[in-house]
Design a protein around this motif. Structure first.
Motif, PDB file in Angstrom:
ATOM      1  N   UNK A  48      56.696 -13.197  -5.217  1.00  0.00           N
ATOM      2  CA  UNK A  48      56.734 -12.651  -6.587  1.00  0.00           C
ATOM      3  C   UNK A  48      57.229 -13.698  -7.584  1.00  0.00           C
ATOM      4  N   UNK A  49      56.529 -13.801  -8.687  1.00  0.00           N
ATOM      5  CA  UNK A  49      56.916 -14.724  -9.751  1.00  0.00           C
ATOM      6  C   UNK A  49      56.923 -13.977 -11.082  1.00  0.00           C
ATOM      7  N   UNK A  78      38.883 -11.127   4.655  1.00  0.00           N
ATOM      8  CA  UNK A  78      40.033 -10.317   4.249  1.00  0.00           C
ATOM      9  C   UNK A  78      39.981  -9.972   2.754  1.00  0.00           C
ATOM     10  N   UNK A  79      40.356  -8.749   2.403  1.00  0.00           N
ATOM     11  CA  UNK A  79      40.368  -8.334   0.987  1.00  0.00           C
ATOM     12  C   UNK A  79      41.667  -8.777   0.294  1.00  0.00           C
ATOM     13  N   UNK A  80      41.671  -9.996  -0.161  1.00  0.00           N
ATOM     14  CA  UNK A  80      42.881 -10.526  -0.785  1.00  0.00           C
ATOM     15  C   UNK A  80      42.943 -10.122  -2.262  1.00  0.00           C
ATOM     16  N   UNK A  81      44.134  -9.783  -2.708  1.00  0.00           N
ATOM     17  CA  UNK A  81      44.315  -9.428  -4.118  1.00  0.00           C
ATOM     18  C   UNK A  81      45.782  -9.569  -4.501  1.00  0.00           C
ATOM     19  N   UNK A  82      46.003  -9.683  -5.805  1.00  0.00           N
ATOM     20  CA  UNK A  82      47.360  -9.757  -6.352  1.00  0.00           C
ATOM     21  C   UNK A  82      47.537  -8.605  -7.331  1.00  0.00           C
ATOM     22  N   UNK A  83      48.760  -8.415  -7.782  1.00  0.00           N
ATOM     23  CA  UNK A  83      49.015  -7.379  -8.781  1.00  0.00           C
ATOM     24  C   UNK A  83      49.979  -7.916  -9.835  1.00  0.00           C
ATOM     25  N   UNK A  84      49.772  -7.439 -11.055  1.00  0.00           N
ATOM     26  CA  UNK A  84      50.645  -7.806 -12.174  1.00  0.00           C
ATOM     27  C   UNK A  84      51.308  -6.533 -12.683  1.00  0.00           C
ATOM     28  N   UNK A  85      52.629  -6.580 -12.826  1.00  0.00           N
ATOM     29  CA  UNK A  85      53.385  -5.404 -13.250  1.00  0.00           C
ATOM     30  C   UNK A  85      54.259  -5.754 -14.454  1.00  0.00           C
ATOM     31  N   UNK A  86      54.193  -4.887 -15.470  1.00  0.00           N
ATOM     32  CA  UNK A  86      55.013  -5.058 -16.675  1.00  0.00           C
ATOM     33  C   UNK A  86      55.601  -3.709 -17.049  1.00  0.00           C
ATOM     34  N   UNK A 114      56.692  -9.994 -20.717  1.00  0.00           N
ATOM     35  CA  UNK A 114      56.995 -10.473 -19.363  1.00  0.00           C
ATOM     36  C   UNK A 114      56.238  -9.636 -18.348  1.00  0.00           C
ATOM     37  N   UNK A 115      55.823 -10.253 -17.262  1.00  0.00           N
ATOM     38  CA  UNK A 115      55.243  -9.496 -16.153  1.00  0.00           C
ATOM     39  C   UNK A 115      55.549 -10.214 -14.844  1.00  0.00           C
ATOM     40  N   UNK A 116      55.488  -9.443 -13.769  1.00  0.00           N
ATOM     41  CA  UNK A 116      55.742  -9.972 -12.423  1.00  0.00           C
ATOM     42  C   UNK A 116      54.418 -10.017 -11.675  1.00  0.00           C
ATOM     43  N   UNK A 117      54.091 -11.186 -11.155  1.00  0.00           N
ATOM     44  CA  UNK A 117      52.878 -11.370 -10.354  1.00  0.00           C
ATOM     45  C   UNK A 117      53.290 -11.454  -8.889  1.00  0.00           C
ATOM     46  N   UNK A 118      52.651 -10.622  -8.049  1.00  0.00           N
ATOM     47  CA  UNK A 118      53.012 -10.614  -6.628  1.00  0.00           C
ATOM     48  C   UNK A 118      51.778 -10.327  -5.777  1.00  0.00           C
ATOM     49  N   UNK A 119      51.942 -10.525  -4.476  1.00  0.00           N
ATOM     50  CA  UNK A 119      50.857 -10.287  -3.523  1.00  0.00           C
ATOM     51  C   UNK A 119      50.615  -8.788  -3.389  1.00  0.00           C
ATOM     52  N   UNK A 120      49.344  -8.414  -3.246  1.00  0.00           N
ATOM     53  CA  UNK A 120      49.016  -7.004  -3.046  1.00  0.00           C
ATOM     54  C   UNK A 120      48.146  -6.823  -1.804  1.00  0.00           C
ATOM     55  N   UNK A 121      48.253  -7.779  -0.898  1.00  0.00           N
ATOM     56  CA  UNK A 121      47.458  -7.723   0.332  1.00  0.00           C
ATOM     57  C   UNK A 121      48.337  -8.110   1.519  1.00  0.00           C
ATOM     58  N   UNK A 122      48.133  -7.416   2.624  1.00  0.00           N
ATOM     59  CA  UNK A 122      48.889  -7.738   3.843  1.00  0.00           C
ATOM     60  C   UNK A 122      48.249  -8.893   4.615  1.00  0.00           C
ATOM     61  N   UNK A 123      47.093  -9.395   4.124  1.00  0.00           N
ATOM     62  CA  UNK A 123      46.328 -10.373   4.898  1.00  0.00           C
ATOM     63  C   UNK A 123      46.423 -11.791   4.342  1.00  0.00           C
ATOM     64  N   UNK A 124      47.202 -11.987   3.298  1.00  0.00           N
ATOM     65  CA  UNK A 124      47.208 -13.297   2.643  1.00  0.00           C
ATOM     66  C   UNK A 124      47.620 -14.410   3.602  1.00  0.00           C
ATOM     67  N   UNK A 125      48.686 -14.199   4.341  1.00  0.00           N
ATOM     68  CA  UNK A 125      49.160 -15.255   5.252  1.00  0.00           C
ATOM     69  C   UNK A 125      48.280 -15.385   6.491  1.00  0.00           C
TER      70      UNK A 125
END
Length: 319
Positions: A48-49, A78-86, A114-125
């Motif tokens: 998360x950033x 793999x269905x990779x995706x991120x999410x942005x939350x504000x 401001x917003x937080x960008x984080x992983x939204x997939x369990x398959x990224x790694x």
């Protein structure tokens, strides 16, 4: 001129005069975010950033654009995706493996600071990507949330409606302020006259006028020592005493002094009773219509300034 600041590992843009929006480019998938092995990218991480940018006043709704930019071979099962939350905004899901643009909107169209960008997939790694894969996220902060002239005109029409409603409210507050002052003045004057005309001295004067009437008549008619001028003066005095009326005209049947309501009659008394009831309810905290009127006029000015700002912001879409 562009100045950069860093917060929690994120780089954000501060744009000054001459540029409309801040733009950030964020690494999602690259050798810096993954482990390069045998011309492959493995064990990619997306911790998360938090990203921030300065915000300013806006007269129209804004949106923050999040657009993924894909280069190289990023094919994976793999269905990779991120999410942005504000705060106050719906979460924006970003399926970044293809070039896609999603919007992050603050509550009520407010700017996103401001917003937080984080992983939204369990398959990224787990995903193994080609070494040429590079995915970045372009963030265009707080653009005007308008796509065409019709939408821009609709926003201006809504602001005009706000100005009209606020102006009508200000006019109403002005009327109430004047009514409040006028009622207080007229009630005070009426009570003052009533008290002055029904006090003990005036009642005694009325009684004396009635008692002296026959004596004045006799003096005018029978006193031979009076000149014509003196008789005329006494006649004018006698003729004017009637305006004092009778003491009973200012008294209730029980002998108490009549109130203003008694003098004005039943119809007016009902209106006065309602007004007095309103005043009685407001005794503890009476409305200050002068203050309310001032606040209403300030709101009209604020909305007029809002329209000026809206015209500037919407200029690219206006004819």
């Amino acid at each position: 001129m562009k100045k950069r600041i860093t917060f929690a590992g994120a780089t954000c843009a501060l744009l000054f005069a001459g540029q409309a929006h801040a733009v950030d480019v964020i690494d999602l998938i690259s050798p810096a975010r993954c482990e390069p092995r045998f011309n492959r990218l493995m064990n990619c991480q997306m911790a998360p950033r938090t990203f921030i940018t300065p915000t300013a006043e806006t007269a129209v709704p804004l949106r923050t654009s999040l657009r993924s930019v894909v280069t190289g071979n990023c094919s994976t099962q793999y269905p990779l995706e991120a999410k942005a939350e504000a705060a106050g905004a719906a979460t924006a899901i970003i399926p970044y493996l293809r070039n896609v643009e999603v919007m992050l909107r603050g509550a009520g169209g407010a700017p996103v600071g401001t917003f937080v960008l984080s992983d939204n997939s369990a398959w990224t790694s787990t995903a193994v990507l080609d070494g040429t894969c590079n995915i970045k996220l372009e963030v265009r902060w707080n653009e005007v949330d308008v796509s065409n002239t019709a939408e821009a005109q609709a926003l201006l029409t809504a602001i005009d409606a706000e100005i009209t409603a606020a102006s009508n409210h200000a006019s109403r507050m002005e009327e109430l302020m004047l009514y409040q002052r006028a009622y207080s003045l007229m009630r005070s004057l009426a009570d003052r006259f009533r008290v002055e005309l029904s006090n003990e001295t005036m009642q005694e004067m009325r009684a004396a006028a009635l008692e002296s009437g026959p004596a004045l008549e006799s003096m005018i008619l029978n006193c031979g020592d009076l000149s014509i001028e003196e008789r005329l003066a006494l006649l004018r005095l006698h003729g004017g005493l009637w305006v004092l009326g009778h003491p009973e005209d200012w008294q209730r049947p029980d002998g108490t002094v009549m109130t203003l309501e008694d003098h004005l009659g039943a119809d007016a008394a009902e209106v006065l009773a309602r007004l007095n009831a309103i005043i009685a309810r407001q005794t503890q905290n009476p409305p200050d219509y002068a203050q309310l009127y001032d606040a209403a006029t300030q709101e009209v000015i604020r909305l007029q300034n809002k329209k000026v700002l809206a015209l500037v912001q919407l200029d690219p879409w206006l004819p």
